[in-house]
Write a protein that holds these residues in place. Sequence first.
Motif, PDB file in Angstrom:
ATOM      1  N   ILE A  59       0.853  -1.172   0.000  1.00  0.00           N
ATOM      2  CA  ILE A  59       0.000   0.000   0.000  1.00  0.00           C
ATOM      3  C   ILE A  59       0.891   1.224   0.000  1.00  0.00           C
ATOM      4  O   ILE A  59       1.725   1.382   0.879  1.00  0.00           O
ATOM      5  CB  ILE A  59      -0.931   0.022   1.222  1.00  0.00           C
ATOM      6  CG1 ILE A  59      -1.739  -1.256   1.275  1.00  0.00           C
ATOM      7  CG2 ILE A  59      -1.832   1.227   1.194  1.00  0.00           C
ATOM      8  CD1 ILE A  59      -2.659  -1.447   0.113  1.00  0.00           C
ATOM      9  N   GLN A  90      -3.264   2.505   8.537  1.00  0.00           N
ATOM     10  CA  GLN A  90      -4.614   2.989   8.299  1.00  0.00           C
ATOM     11  C   GLN A  90      -5.416   1.858   7.695  1.00  0.00           C
ATOM     12  O   GLN A  90      -4.988   1.236   6.737  1.00  0.00           O
ATOM     13  CB  GLN A  90      -4.642   4.185   7.335  1.00  0.00           C
ATOM     14  CG  GLN A  90      -3.915   5.390   7.881  1.00  0.00           C
ATOM     15  CD  GLN A  90      -4.039   6.568   6.935  1.00  0.00           C
ATOM     16  OE1 GLN A  90      -4.798   6.524   5.987  1.00  0.00           O
ATOM     17  NE2 GLN A  90      -3.290   7.612   7.198  1.00  0.00           N
ATOM     18  N   GLY A  91      -6.564   1.589   8.264  1.00  0.00           N
ATOM     19  CA  GLY A  91      -7.437   0.543   7.730  1.00  0.00           C
ATOM     20  C   GLY A  91      -6.829  -0.833   7.808  1.00  0.00           C
ATOM     21  O   GLY A  91      -7.139  -1.703   7.023  1.00  0.00           O
ATOM     22  N   PHE A 143      -3.704  -1.587   7.203  1.00  0.00           N
ATOM     23  CA  PHE A 143      -2.588  -1.729   6.296  1.00  0.00           C
ATOM     24  C   PHE A 143      -1.442  -0.842   6.761  1.00  0.00           C
ATOM     25  O   PHE A 143      -1.657   0.279   7.238  1.00  0.00           O
ATOM     26  CB  PHE A 143      -2.966  -1.318   4.868  1.00  0.00           C
ATOM     27  CG  PHE A 143      -3.813  -2.323   4.164  1.00  0.00           C
ATOM     28  CD1 PHE A 143      -3.234  -3.282   3.373  1.00  0.00           C
ATOM     29  CD2 PHE A 143      -5.191  -2.310   4.307  1.00  0.00           C
ATOM     30  CE1 PHE A 143      -4.019  -4.212   2.719  1.00  0.00           C
ATOM     31  CE2 PHE A 143      -5.967  -3.237   3.665  1.00  0.00           C
ATOM     32  CZ  PHE A 143      -5.382  -4.193   2.865  1.00  0.00           C
ATOM     33  N   ARG A 169       1.155   1.573   5.612  1.00  0.00           N
ATOM     34  CA  ARG A 169       1.210   2.405   4.420  1.00  0.00           C
ATOM     35  C   ARG A 169       2.545   3.133   4.372  1.00  0.00           C
ATOM     36  O   ARG A 169       2.972   3.731   5.347  1.00  0.00           O
ATOM     37  CB  ARG A 169       0.043   3.381   4.411  1.00  0.00           C
ATOM     38  CG  ARG A 169      -1.288   2.704   4.641  1.00  0.00           C
ATOM     39  CD  ARG A 169      -2.390   3.679   4.746  1.00  0.00           C
ATOM     40  NE  ARG A 169      -2.547   4.393   3.484  1.00  0.00           N
ATOM     41  CZ  ARG A 169      -3.698   4.804   3.002  1.00  0.00           C
ATOM     42  NH1 ARG A 169      -4.793   4.566   3.665  1.00  0.00           N
ATOM     43  NH2 ARG A 169      -3.759   5.450   1.859  1.00  0.00           N
ATOM     44  N   GLY A 223     -15.017   5.263  -0.014  1.00  0.00           N
ATOM     45  CA  GLY A 223     -14.964   3.804  -0.058  1.00  0.00           C
ATOM     46  C   GLY A 223     -15.761   3.203  -1.192  1.00  0.00           C
ATOM     47  O   GLY A 223     -15.562   2.037  -1.536  1.00  0.00           O
ATOM     48  N   SER A 256      -8.162  -3.074  -4.793  1.00  0.00           N
ATOM     49  CA  SER A 256      -8.257  -2.515  -3.444  1.00  0.00           C
ATOM     50  C   SER A 256      -6.972  -1.807  -3.032  1.00  0.00           C
ATOM     51  O   SER A 256      -7.004  -0.856  -2.242  1.00  0.00           O
ATOM     52  CB  SER A 256      -8.574  -3.635  -2.440  1.00  0.00           C
ATOM     53  OG  SER A 256      -7.579  -4.646  -2.485  1.00  0.00           O
ATOM     54  N   ALA A 292      -6.895   2.065  -1.721  1.00  0.00           N
ATOM     55  CA  ALA A 292      -6.245   2.508  -0.493  1.00  0.00           C
ATOM     56  C   ALA A 292      -5.168   3.548  -0.770  1.00  0.00           C
ATOM     57  O   ALA A 292      -4.909   4.418   0.056  1.00  0.00           O
ATOM     58  CB  ALA A 292      -5.642   1.304   0.229  1.00  0.00           C
ATOM     59  N   THR A 293      -4.558   3.476  -1.959  1.00  0.00           N
ATOM     60  CA  THR A 293      -3.500   4.423  -2.305  1.00  0.00           C
ATOM     61  C   THR A 293      -4.047   5.813  -2.576  1.00  0.00           C
ATOM     62  O   THR A 293      -3.511   6.814  -2.095  1.00  0.00           O
ATOM     63  CB  THR A 293      -2.734   3.916  -3.542  1.00  0.00           C
ATOM     64  OG1 THR A 293      -2.194   2.621  -3.265  1.00  0.00           O
ATOM     65  CG2 THR A 293      -1.619   4.858  -3.920  1.00  0.00           C
ATOM     66  N   THR A 333      -7.007   7.125  -1.798  1.00  0.00           N
ATOM     67  CA  THR A 333      -7.971   7.699  -0.858  1.00  0.00           C
ATOM     68  C   THR A 333      -7.458   8.971  -0.223  1.00  0.00           C
ATOM     69  O   THR A 333      -8.212   9.941  -0.031  1.00  0.00           O
ATOM     70  CB  THR A 333      -8.316   6.670   0.232  1.00  0.00           C
ATOM     71  OG1 THR A 333      -8.925   5.527  -0.381  1.00  0.00           O
ATOM     72  CG2 THR A 333      -9.268   7.253   1.247  1.00  0.00           C
TER      73      THR A 333
END
Length: 333
Positions: free
Chosen positions: A157, A170-171, A173, A175, A225, A235, A239-240, A242
């Motif tokens: 991510i 975050q979430g 993951f 990052r 989302g 996905s 995530a990148t 967002t």
Amino acid sequence: MKPLRKTVTALFGFNRRERRGTYVLSLVLIVLLAVRLTAFRTGRLPEEIPPLPSAGPSSAGVIEPVAAPFTFDPNTVTYEDLLKLGLSARQARTLINYRNSGARFRNPPDLARVYGIDSATVARLLPHINISDSYRTPPGEPSAGRPAGDGVNGRRIVVPAGRGGAGAEQGGFIREPVAGYDLSVNMDLNSCTAEELEKLPGIGPVLSVRIIRYRSLLGGFVDKGQLAEVYGLDSVVVATITALLSVTLDSVRPLVLDSASFGELARHPYLGYEAARRITRYRSVAPSALTLGEMVRSGVITAEQAERIAPYVRPSREASGSDYEFISSKVLK
């Protein structure tokens, strides 16, 4: 009696010219039927069917051996090399299109994500896949691109530098920061163009158009989302990007259940044709203004559909309630 006979003759009789035409047409039909029964009669099959001639060494019936697989990187392999590896023309085109949409292969098993490539082909090619270091998740980094305490194909991510710091989680993951993207101005997901979306990491011309089309069907995004619902959008890419996006609700198109047409209801991704048919039928007999809660209790739509569509529903002035659109609507103004 004579007047009746004249009437019958006038309605059902033939004059001399019509009788002549009827005779000629009957004769033509008889000739055609005779030709059909004689000229196109199927012959009798022989009692013994002679064997096929044996194929020689140079015959086309000999199956040529498939070329031995060679080492390749699915992120850079050409269409011609994919054909040499034994993929069909359709499979090769699908992989190239998948790659052009912005997707990347981080690990060899990611080849199975390409639609149309069966598991047998993946198993055959897996030992020959070599992902270059620029795409592969570096070894020795157990948390790079993986959920905390879990593994998801070793995908990384990546987020722009300046958001959450290096190694921020975050979430679920871990990052990693990447320089080159300015976070001072976030892109509005409800007003950006396809060309602007292509500037985001992992978004190509195909995915950018899909995002715009899906936004049009929804009536606007109410949450970032929802990007995960776009077909083909990985996905990891969601995530990148967002952190680079924002959502304003001023341009979201409201959905009024009491006045929305059948077409408007059927086109919405969260409803569809069957739900739209049930809603319009229920609306014609409903004693009061429609609400999502009442339709769920009456079995018109499911609770899941109501929860998903609630942010887009603007209740009518006569409607009242304490669930779904009355607490989740983003278009009350």
